[in-house]
Structures are given as structure tokens and as C-alpha cells.
Design a protein around this motif. Sequence first.
Motif, mmCIF file in Angstrom:
data_model
loop_
_atom_site.group_PDB
_atom_site.id
_atom_site.type_symbol
_atom_site.label_atom_id
_atom_site.label_comp_id
_atom_site.label_asym_id
_atom_site.label_seq_id
_atom_site.Cartn_x
_atom_site.Cartn_y
_atom_site.Cartn_z
ATOM 1 N N GLU A 1 2.757 1.607 3.960
ATOM 2 C CA GLU A 1 3.337 0.689 3.849
ATOM 3 C C GLU A 1 5.102 1.186 2.561
ATOM 4 O O GLU A 1 5.983 1.081 3.629
ATOM 5 C CB GLU A 1 3.407 -0.619 3.216
ATOM 6 C CG GLU A 1 2.263 -1.499 3.958
ATOM 7 C CD GLU A 1 1.402 -2.660 3.765
ATOM 8 O OE1 GLU A 1 1.065 -3.054 4.096
ATOM 9 O OE2 GLU A 1 0.897 -2.404 2.394
ATOM 10 N N GLU B 1 -4.789 3.383 1.773
ATOM 11 C CA GLU B 1 -4.534 2.168 2.082
ATOM 12 C C GLU B 1 -4.855 1.120 0.783
ATOM 13 O O GLU B 1 -4.994 0.579 0.164
ATOM 14 C CB GLU B 1 -5.694 2.039 2.738
ATOM 15 C CG GLU B 1 -6.035 2.609 4.283
ATOM 16 C CD GLU B 1 -4.599 1.963 4.674
ATOM 17 O OE1 GLU B 1 -3.796 0.745 4.442
ATOM 18 O OE2 GLU B 1 -4.093 2.683 5.025
ATOM 19 N N GLN B 2 -4.545 1.933 -0.673
ATOM 20 C CA GLN B 2 -4.968 1.835 -1.733
ATOM 21 C C GLN B 2 -3.143 0.676 -1.935
ATOM 22 O O GLN B 2 -1.959 1.680 -2.139
ATOM 23 C CB GLN B 2 -5.244 2.671 -3.407
ATOM 24 C CG GLN B 2 -5.440 2.103 -4.588
ATOM 25 C CD GLN B 2 -5.400 3.620 -5.552
ATOM 26 O OE1 GLN B 2 -6.630 4.354 -4.448
ATOM 27 N NE2 GLN B 2 -5.616 3.415 -6.419
ATOM 28 N N MET B 3 -3.456 -0.041 -2.890
ATOM 29 C CA MET B 3 -2.737 -0.811 -3.265
ATOM 30 C C MET B 3 -1.649 0.547 -4.084
ATOM 31 O O MET B 3 -1.789 0.954 -5.975
ATOM 32 C CB MET B 3 -1.869 -2.134 -4.192
ATOM 33 C CG MET B 3 -3.303 -3.659 -3.811
ATOM 34 S SD MET B 3 -2.014 -3.711 -2.072
ATOM 35 C CE MET B 3 -0.518 -4.501 -2.644
ATOM 36 N N ALA B 4 0.193 0.528 -4.524
ATOM 37 C CA ALA B 4 0.878 1.349 -4.818
ATOM 38 C C ALA B 4 0.693 1.281 -6.390
ATOM 39 O O ALA B 4 0.699 2.454 -7.184
ATOM 40 C CB ALA B 4 1.943 1.415 -4.136
ATOM 41 N N THR C 1 0.964 -1.344 0.208
ATOM 42 C CA THR C 1 0.362 -0.141 -0.376
ATOM 43 C C THR C 1 0.762 1.452 0.202
ATOM 44 O O THR C 1 1.938 0.868 0.060
ATOM 45 C CB THR C 1 -0.745 -0.430 0.901
ATOM 46 O OG1 THR C 1 0.137 0.404 2.481
ATOM 47 C CG2 THR C 1 -1.419 -0.717 0.903
ATOM 48 N N VAL C 2 0.186 2.012 -0.581
ATOM 49 C CA VAL C 2 0.903 3.436 -0.288
ATOM 50 C C VAL C 2 1.301 3.520 0.932
ATOM 51 O O VAL C 2 3.105 4.117 0.562
ATOM 52 C CB VAL C 2 -0.299 5.021 -0.217
ATOM 53 C CG1 VAL C 2 0.517 6.292 -0.304
ATOM 54 C CG2 VAL C 2 -0.483 4.817 -2.288
ATOM 55 N N ARG D 1 -5.477 8.291 -1.397
ATOM 56 C CA ARG D 1 -4.961 6.547 -1.401
ATOM 57 C C ARG D 1 -3.891 5.809 -0.685
ATOM 58 O O ARG D 1 -3.434 4.374 -0.525
ATOM 59 C CB ARG D 1 -4.167 6.923 -2.712
ATOM 60 C CG ARG D 1 -4.755 7.528 -3.514
ATOM 61 C CD ARG D 1 -5.420 6.530 -4.793
ATOM 62 N NE ARG D 1 -5.674 7.559 -6.238
ATOM 63 C CZ ARG D 1 -6.880 8.288 -6.476
ATOM 64 N NH1 ARG D 1 -7.816 8.803 -5.314
ATOM 65 N NH2 ARG D 1 -6.913 8.529 -7.341
#
Length: 233
Positions: free
Chosen positions: A95, A129-132, A92-93, A127
Amino acid sequence: MLKVENLQVNYGNVNALKGVSLHIEQGEVVTLIGSNGAGKSTLLKTISGLIRPKSGSITFQGEDITRLSPDVIVARGIAHVPEGRRIFTNMTVMENLKIGAYQRRDKDQLKADYEEVFSLFPILRDRAEQMAGTLSGGEQQMLALSRALLSKPKLLLLDEPSLGLAPVMVDTVFDVIDQVRKSGITILLVEQNAHLALESSKRAYVLETGEIKLSGDSQALMEDSRIVEAYLG
């Protein structure tokens, strides 16, 4: 702040850097321009410890860092935003941002710094929790820059930050680079858009086939006929 002296780097039998020397003073933005294959990215990777030179030295704030590992160099205060961004697409962003801050122990200040990067790039908060890997190219560049800033660098190495971005996103990224400069962070900028690079910097070096061919005040180089003909058209 940074002094590179007579740096030589080989890829097998190919001499990628042929005795490169340059220096950067505290608080400067210095740009490095040159054609594809000139050795610009190789120089940044060598400064950040990703490539070991054949010979020469790199001194940062009076310390020889030529043979230090990349993690130690980050801890010394050098952050590298590589060409192509190199974010962790399957994370995620948030992470990705945490990886930028993985060496830090100042938890209270870190919270403030997360807020700072979110104020620079509000879309990253949305964003988080969005996948990077699902971000646009411009958003990925924002993430790569933010990740580097969270390491609290004294020197920021930027490799082609405008590459592949829409013009409006290029303006956004360079506005932030200017804010970073104003905050006191020193910047070494590699950028193929020579006009933009020279406008954004105080001094510049021209690297061709692994050698520094020209250097000087950015404004003066913008008016140099050799630079105009080769890079500014």
C-alpha cells in the motif's frame, strides 16, 4: 536542471535560510553537508513544496516551481525521501508503494517498475503484505526509497538516508543510490556522514546557519583543511 536562487525561509522570527543559491545539472549527484540545524532539511522541504519561502526562486527544468503545491511538484518529476523515512506505518508495504505511484497512469510500465524496486530490495517482495510499521529501520528506508522511485522522478531529494542504520544496511542503501544515479536520475543528497556523502557525489555545498559557506568538486572538498577539521575528523 534545478536552480535555487537567493532562497530565504523563516520560522517565525528565525531566519532558517538566508539567501541560499545552488544549481544541479542533469545526471549529477550533488551533496549538501552541514551540522545539525544548518537548514539542510528546510531546503529540501522548500524545494518539494512543503515549506513556502519568504523570498527567492526555485526553477526546475526551466519552470518556476517556487509556489507550486507538493503534489504538482511530484508530478513535475521531483520526489522527496524525508529524514526519518515517513512511511505509513499502519499500511502494508504494498500500500505504501502504491501511494508512491498514485499519479501514474502507465499501468504496463508500472508493473515493470514494481518488479524493478523488488529487484533492488528483494526483502520488500517478501514483506509486501506486512504492515510497514513492523519493518526494521533499514527495511523502512528501503521502502521509503522505493516509494519515491515509483513516482518516476527526474530529481530525487534524499534526506539523511543513512541515519540510524547499521553499517551493512548503509552500504546496501548507498549501493542502490549508485544504481539510481546510473539509471539517469539526478540526486540531491543531504547526509551527515560527510565522508560517505562526498565519496558518493560529484559536487557539494556546505551549508552553515542557513548560508552556503563553501561549494565545489567533492574530491577537492574532501582535501580542504576546513572540511577535514569540521566534518571528516
